[in-house]
Structure formats: structure tokens, C-alpha cells
Design a protein around this motif. Structure first.
Motif, mmCIF file in Angstrom:
data_model
loop_
_atom_site.group_PDB
_atom_site.id
_atom_site.type_symbol
_atom_site.label_atom_id
_atom_site.label_comp_id
_atom_site.label_asym_id
_atom_site.label_seq_id
_atom_site.Cartn_x
_atom_site.Cartn_y
_atom_site.Cartn_z
ATOM 1 N N SER A 159 0.830 -1.212 0.000
ATOM 2 C CA SER A 159 0.000 0.000 0.000
ATOM 3 C C SER A 159 0.858 1.253 0.000
ATOM 4 C CB SER A 159 -0.923 0.005 1.226
ATOM 5 O OG SER A 159 -0.180 0.212 2.424
ATOM 6 N N ARG A 160 2.132 1.121 0.358
ATOM 7 C CA ARG A 160 3.038 2.275 0.378
ATOM 8 C C ARG A 160 3.696 2.523 -0.978
ATOM 9 N NH1 ARG A 160 4.040 -0.145 5.517
ATOM 10 N NH2 ARG A 160 5.871 -1.271 4.733
ATOM 11 N N VAL A 161 3.394 1.647 -1.935
ATOM 12 C CA VAL A 161 3.970 1.781 -3.278
ATOM 13 C C VAL A 161 3.005 2.555 -4.171
ATOM 14 C CG1 VAL A 161 4.751 0.517 -5.320
ATOM 15 C CG2 VAL A 161 5.213 -0.402 -3.022
ATOM 16 N N GLU A 162 3.507 3.437 -4.987
ATOM 17 C CA GLU A 162 2.671 4.174 -5.930
ATOM 18 C C GLU A 162 2.059 3.196 -6.928
ATOM 19 O OE1 GLU A 162 0.768 7.395 -7.623
ATOM 20 O OE2 GLU A 162 1.982 7.335 -5.781
ATOM 21 N N ASP A 166 5.670 0.683 -10.946
ATOM 22 C CA ASP A 166 6.717 -0.281 -11.281
ATOM 23 C C ASP A 166 6.097 -1.389 -12.127
ATOM 24 O OD1 ASP A 166 8.594 -2.382 -11.340
ATOM 25 O OD2 ASP A 166 9.458 -1.767 -9.421
ATOM 26 N N ARG A 167 6.460 -1.429 -13.397
ATOM 27 C CA ARG A 167 5.835 -2.390 -14.306
ATOM 28 C C ARG A 167 6.122 -3.826 -13.891
ATOM 29 N NH1 ARG A 167 6.644 -2.691 -20.918
ATOM 30 N NH2 ARG A 167 5.189 -4.444 -21.243
ATOM 31 N N ARG A 168 7.356 -4.097 -13.481
ATOM 32 C CA ARG A 168 7.705 -5.463 -13.087
ATOM 33 C C ARG A 168 6.930 -5.909 -11.850
ATOM 34 N NH1 ARG A 168 14.156 -5.316 -12.832
ATOM 35 N NH2 ARG A 168 13.601 -3.362 -11.795
ATOM 36 N N GLN A 169 6.777 -4.985 -10.905
ATOM 37 C CA GLN A 169 6.009 -5.330 -9.718
ATOM 38 C C GLN A 169 4.541 -5.574 -10.075
ATOM 39 O OE1 GLN A 169 4.874 -2.323 -6.831
ATOM 40 N NE2 GLN A 169 5.616 -3.620 -5.172
ATOM 41 N N SER A 170 3.997 -4.759 -10.956
ATOM 42 C CA SER A 170 2.598 -4.926 -11.364
ATOM 43 C C SER A 170 2.386 -6.270 -12.034
ATOM 44 C CB SER A 170 2.192 -3.792 -12.321
ATOM 45 O OG SER A 170 2.328 -2.526 -11.698
ATOM 46 N N VAL A 171 3.340 -6.669 -12.869
ATOM 47 C CA VAL A 171 3.249 -7.978 -13.532
ATOM 48 C C VAL A 171 3.352 -9.096 -12.508
ATOM 49 C CG1 VAL A 171 4.400 -9.561 -15.137
ATOM 50 C CG2 VAL A 171 4.127 -7.150 -15.741
ATOM 51 N N ALA A 172 4.265 -8.940 -11.543
ATOM 52 C CA ALA A 172 4.439 -9.970 -10.506
ATOM 53 C C ALA A 172 3.166 -10.117 -9.675
ATOM 54 C CB ALA A 172 5.615 -9.606 -9.597
ATOM 55 N N LEU A 173 2.533 -9.001 -9.343
ATOM 56 C CA LEU A 173 1.282 -9.055 -8.589
ATOM 57 C C LEU A 173 0.199 -9.742 -9.413
ATOM 58 C CD1 LEU A 173 1.085 -5.509 -6.941
ATOM 59 C CD2 LEU A 173 1.610 -7.680 -5.831
ATOM 60 N N GLY A 174 0.170 -9.461 -10.706
ATOM 61 C CA GLY A 174 -0.819 -10.100 -11.575
ATOM 62 C C GLY A 174 -0.627 -11.597 -11.642
ATOM 63 N N VAL A 175 0.618 -12.031 -11.765
ATOM 64 C CA VAL A 175 0.914 -13.468 -11.816
ATOM 65 C C VAL A 175 0.504 -14.140 -10.510
ATOM 66 C CG1 VAL A 175 2.764 -15.186 -11.927
ATOM 67 C CG2 VAL A 175 2.771 -13.227 -13.496
ATOM 68 N N ALA A 176 0.829 -13.502 -9.378
ATOM 69 C CA ALA A 176 0.464 -14.061 -8.073
ATOM 70 C C ALA A 176 -1.047 -14.127 -7.920
ATOM 71 C CB ALA A 176 1.070 -13.222 -6.946
ATOM 72 N N ALA A 177 -1.739 -13.094 -8.384
ATOM 73 C CA ALA A 177 -3.200 -13.070 -8.283
ATOM 74 C C ALA A 177 -3.826 -14.179 -9.114
ATOM 75 C CB ALA A 177 -3.740 -11.711 -8.724
ATOM 76 N N VAL A 178 -3.262 -14.445 -10.291
ATOM 77 C CA VAL A 178 -3.784 -15.504 -11.160
ATOM 78 C C VAL A 178 -3.682 -16.861 -10.470
ATOM 79 C CG1 VAL A 178 -3.334 -16.782 -13.305
ATOM 80 C CG2 VAL A 178 -3.402 -14.287 -13.322
ATOM 81 N N ALA A 179 -2.688 -17.033 -9.593
ATOM 82 C CA ALA A 179 -2.545 -18.294 -8.859
ATOM 83 C C ALA A 179 -3.745 -18.547 -7.964
ATOM 84 C CB ALA A 179 -1.267 -18.277 -8.019
ATOM 85 N N GLY A 180 -4.494 -17.501 -7.657
ATOM 86 C CA GLY A 180 -5.698 -17.664 -6.850
ATOM 87 C C GLY A 180 -6.875 -18.205 -7.636
ATOM 88 N N THR A 181 -6.702 -18.405 -8.933
ATOM 89 C CA THR A 181 -7.698 -18.981 -9.848
ATOM 90 C C THR A 181 -9.094 -18.372 -9.629
ATOM 91 O OG1 THR A 181 -8.053 -20.903 -8.396
ATOM 92 C CG2 THR A 181 -6.393 -21.129 -10.116
ATOM 93 N N PHE A 182 -10.033 -19.145 -9.114
ATOM 94 C CA PHE A 182 -11.424 -18.695 -9.018
ATOM 95 C C PHE A 182 -11.612 -17.530 -8.046
ATOM 96 C CE2 PHE A 182 -11.997 -23.066 -10.598
ATOM 97 C CZ PHE A 182 -12.715 -22.774 -11.750
ATOM 98 N N ALA A 183 -10.589 -17.228 -7.246
ATOM 99 C CA ALA A 183 -10.682 -16.047 -6.383
ATOM 100 C C ALA A 183 -10.779 -14.783 -7.216
ATOM 101 C CB ALA A 183 -9.464 -15.976 -5.459
ATOM 102 N N LEU A 184 -10.306 -14.842 -8.460
ATOM 103 C CA LEU A 184 -10.372 -13.678 -9.337
ATOM 104 C C LEU A 184 -11.812 -13.326 -9.697
ATOM 105 C CD1 LEU A 184 -7.339 -14.293 -11.730
ATOM 106 C CD2 LEU A 184 -7.517 -12.663 -9.843
ATOM 107 N N VAL A 185 -12.678 -14.333 -9.742
ATOM 108 C CA VAL A 185 -14.098 -14.059 -9.997
ATOM 109 C C VAL A 185 -14.669 -13.242 -8.847
ATOM 110 C CG1 VAL A 185 -16.374 -15.100 -10.338
ATOM 111 C CG2 VAL A 185 -14.345 -16.175 -11.347
#
Length: 238
Positions: A159-162, A166-185
């Protein structure tokens, strides 16, 4: 307000909501997969070592053969990542209604109590044949609490990050979120609800109501869960 300005404001609101949902889903998926999935298997291994050989070959309450490590473990990690993702999205949605100094203890105790009350029961294999029973209870109360604590730590840190800086961080967060599978729904539904509140300018009212309702609800659910958990635990240990 001009059409261009309304469009710009909508885009800003959308980016903000998506960022927070992404942060929550990613934090939850990581915490669920690592603590709930891998930690859960390690907990079962420890209980296998402290129990008699009679438990070998039995099917645990979560559907795994005790004493055997198979590819099914990956399914457990993914399932825990999904549950963790839901937990993370909920925390990201409600954190603003909880005083900063209370976020870690309140969310962790809430998850430990609710998770323990749903897992710990006197029927089945895990708390009947695995020994010592007190250790089994303690482990499966600790794990959901630890996972929730990790969610809080990760979300508060990110939450302290703008957002989107950071494109790499945004991609990393997206990849981690995808691991949650149906949690994305679930995350998409929460994002849509948050966006509607913002566009209707009701987010301020929701925030004021939430500062009273959210902590109260967490305390009530925690108290009821602790009551159920203690009752089950006493019967198991006795």
C-alpha cells in the motif's frame, strides 16, 4: 463536468480499484499457497511423525492419503491459494474501516478463530487418529491465523507503493493473483461493487458506516467462532 473529465475520472477510479483488488488477491494467493498449502502439508507430516503407524494409508479429512506425498499436493496448494485470494480481497476491501494498529491482530485472530472453527471437528480422521490431539488442534488454528497475518503484512507493505509505478512489480502481482484462480471471480465482483460506490459518490458514506460495522462484525464472528472452536477442542482433547 465535461464528458472528457468524466471519462478521465472513471479511468482513474477504475485503475485505483483494480490496483487494490490486485494487491489483495496477490497477497492472499501467496499467503494461502505458502502457509495454507505448503504449511498444511508440513503440519500433516509433523502429525504423521508424532502419531502411530496405524494412520498410514488412511485418508485425511481433506482427501489425502496420510504418509504419502503425491501430485495432489499441488491441488491443495492451488485450493489454499484460492481461499487465500478471497481472504486477501476481503482484507483489501475492508482495511480502511479498521484502525491501522488493530489491522494485524484483529484480522489474524478473526481468521484463526473462523478457520479453526471450520476445520477442527471431532468427527473424521484428522482429530481422531492423529496424535497428540492438542497439537493437531493448535496447528490448524495457527495456520489460518498465520496466513491472514501474512496477508496484512503484504497488503500494508504494497500500500506504500505508488500504484502502477513499477511495471515489473505490477506484472508480478498479476501473476500471483492468477494463482488464486477462481478467487479472481470474487475479486471482479468486489471491484465492480467498489467502482459503483465511487462513481455514485457513496464511498464516503460506505467508509463511515464501515468504520463501525466492520470491526463490530469481525468481533462478533470471532467470538462465535471461538465459542464453537473451544467446545470442539475440549471434546477432542478429552
Amino acid at each position: 463536468m465535461t464528458r472528457a473529465r468524466r471519462s478521465e475520472t472513471f479511468a482513474e477510479d477504475l485503475r485505483s480499484v483494480i490496483w487494490w483488488v490486485l494487491v489483495g488477491a496477490a497477497a492472499g494467493a501467496i499467503a494461502g499457497g505458502v502457509v495454507g498449502g505448503i504449511g498444511g502439508r508440513l503440519a500433516m507430516l509433523l502429525l504423521r511423525l508424532t502419531s502411530s503407524d496405524d494412520v498410514l494409508g488412511m485418508t485425511s479429512d481433506d482427501g489425502f492419503e496420510i504418509g504419502v506425498v503425491t501430485f495432489d499436493t499441488v491441488q491443495l496448494v492451488l485450493a489454499m491459494a484460492m481461499l487465500g485470494g478471497i481472504n486477501g480481497v476481503l482484507y483489501a476491501a475492508f482495511r480502511g474501516a479498521i484502525r491501522p494498529r488493530l489491522r494485524l491482530p484483529l484480522w489474524s485472530v478473526f481468521a484463526a478463530a473462523l478457520g479453526g472453527a471450520n476445520v477442527v471437528h471431532e468427527d473424521g480422521v484428522d482429530f481422531t487418529f492423529l496424535e497428540p490431539a492438542a497439537l493437531a488442534v493448535a496447528l490448524f488454528v495457527f495456520l489460518p491465523g498465520a496466513a491472514a497475518a501474512l496477508v496484512v503484512v503484504l497488503v500494508e507493505r504494497w500500500s506504500r507503493v505508488e500504484p502502477w509505478s513499477d511495471r515489473r512489480q505490477s506484472v508480478a502481482l498479476g501473476v500471483a493473483a492468477v494463482a488464486g484462480t477462481f478467487a479472481l471471480v470474487f475479486a471482479a465482483l468486489v471491484a465492480a461493487g467498489a467502482l459503483v460506490l465511487r462513481r455514485a459518490r457513496l464511498d464516503g458514506l460506505a467508509g463511515r458506516v464501515g468504520r463501525i460495522a466492520v470491526p463490530a462484525a469481525l468481533v462478533v464472528v470471532t467470538a462465535v467462532s471461538v465459542w464453537e472452536l473451544v467446545g470442539e477442542s475440549v471434546r477432542i482433547v478429552d
